[in-house]
Design an enzyme around this catalytic site. Structure first.
Site, PDB file in Angstrom:
ATOM      1  N   SER A 194       0.799  -1.221   0.000  1.00  0.00           N
ATOM      2  CA  SER A 194       0.000   0.000   0.000  1.00  0.00           C
ATOM      3  C   SER A 194       0.833   1.272   0.000  1.00  0.00           C
ATOM      4  O   SER A 194       1.757   1.436   0.797  1.00  0.00           O
ATOM      5  CB  SER A 194      -0.911   0.019   1.234  1.00  0.00           C
ATOM      6  OG  SER A 194      -1.612   1.244   1.307  1.00  0.00           O
ATOM      7  N   HIS A 226      -0.201   3.935   1.104  1.00  0.00           N
ATOM      8  CA  HIS A 226      -0.479   4.612   2.373  1.00  0.00           C
ATOM      9  C   HIS A 226       0.656   4.394   3.374  1.00  0.00           C
ATOM     10  O   HIS A 226       0.956   5.279   4.168  1.00  0.00           O
ATOM     11  CB  HIS A 226      -1.809   4.137   2.968  1.00  0.00           C
ATOM     12  CG  HIS A 226      -3.006   4.686   2.264  1.00  0.00           C
ATOM     13  ND1 HIS A 226      -3.505   5.947   2.514  1.00  0.00           N
ATOM     14  CD2 HIS A 226      -3.793   4.151   1.305  1.00  0.00           C
ATOM     15  CE1 HIS A 226      -4.564   6.157   1.746  1.00  0.00           C
ATOM     16  NE2 HIS A 226      -4.757   5.086   1.002  1.00  0.00           N
ATOM     17  N   ASP A 236      -6.440   9.421   1.132  1.00  0.00           N
ATOM     18  CA  ASP A 236      -7.783   9.398   0.592  1.00  0.00           C
ATOM     19  C   ASP A 236      -8.424  10.691   1.077  1.00  0.00           C
ATOM     20  O   ASP A 236      -8.543  10.907   2.291  1.00  0.00           O
ATOM     21  CB  ASP A 236      -8.558   8.182   1.089  1.00  0.00           C
ATOM     22  CG  ASP A 236      -7.942   6.868   0.612  1.00  0.00           C
ATOM     23  OD1 ASP A 236      -7.211   6.887  -0.400  1.00  0.00           O
ATOM     24  OD2 ASP A 236      -8.195   5.835   1.244  1.00  0.00           O
ATOM     25  N   GLU A 272     -10.015   4.983  -8.258  1.00  0.00           N
ATOM     26  CA  GLU A 272     -10.193   5.608  -6.944  1.00  0.00           C
ATOM     27  C   GLU A 272      -9.940   7.107  -7.056  1.00  0.00           C
ATOM     28  O   GLU A 272      -8.831   7.571  -6.831  1.00  0.00           O
ATOM     29  CB  GLU A 272      -9.232   5.004  -5.916  1.00  0.00           C
ATOM     30  CG  GLU A 272      -9.491   3.573  -5.577  1.00  0.00           C
ATOM     31  CD  GLU A 272      -8.610   3.055  -4.445  1.00  0.00           C
ATOM     32  OE1 GLU A 272      -7.694   3.777  -3.966  1.00  0.00           O
ATOM     33  OE2 GLU A 272      -8.839   1.910  -4.032  1.00  0.00           O
TER      34      GLU A 272
END
Length: 180
Positions: A107, A109, A116, A164
């Protein structure tokens, strides 16, 4: 598979199923919103972007930012369980889960470079986000701050991740403008 353990070229680090972060990879972190952190070098940039949007009448909310490997594992298992509950076997459930939630180590992240972010009036992580003023502002302006919309429509065959529009990734201003 390449296991990434260093922080060299931190702006352009590629993280995915073929380029994994080690489980103990933790970037230097700085606060960007209540309970949300990102890589310390870009935390002021994120705050400025949100402030500039607010000054232009657009309110943004960071839904998710830095996530360590254990948090990512929890999210991946939760999504896998969702598909198991739909009757899929474990292998298929994990494969489906991986199109929307990365496995730990895969990820962006975990790099502290991804977030996000949504319009504050619509924090749902769906493609309907694209109809909001917040998304339209982010799409038009994110490159000025060094961000790109990472998983765009039609690129899932390359990235392995569904579209996304809420997922922004920091790559630096020069590269973001080139990609835009």
């Amino acid at each position: 598979v390449t296991l990434i353990t260093t922080q060299n070229e931190w702006k352009l680090i590629l993280v995915n199923k073929d380029h994994l972060l080690s489980k103990d990879f933790i970037p230097p972190l700085g606060q960007v919103a209540s309970g949300k952190q990102m890589r310390s070098e870009i935390a002021p940039v994120v705050k400025q972007m949100i402030s500039d949007a607010r000054d232009q009448g657009v309110n943004l909310t960071i839904v998710s930012a830095y996530r360590d490997a254990s948090r990512q594992a929890l999210l991946f298992e939760r999504k896998t369980n969702y598909y198991l509950g739909k009757g899929l076997d474990r292998e298929d459930a994990e494969a489906n889960a991986a199109t929307v939630v990365e496995r730990p180590g895969n990820s962006e992240h975990q790099t502290g470079l991804a977030m996000d972010i949504t319009d504050s009036s619509f924090v749902s992580l769906t493609t309907a986000q694209e109809k909001t003023a917040g998304y339209k502002w982010l799409y038009a302006n994110c490159a000025k701050y060094g961000f790109i919309v990472r998983f765009t429509e039609g690129t899932d065959g390359i990235t392995g991740i569904s579209h996304e529009p809420w997922h922004l990734r920091y790559v630096g201003k020069k590269v973001a403008k080139e990609i835009k």
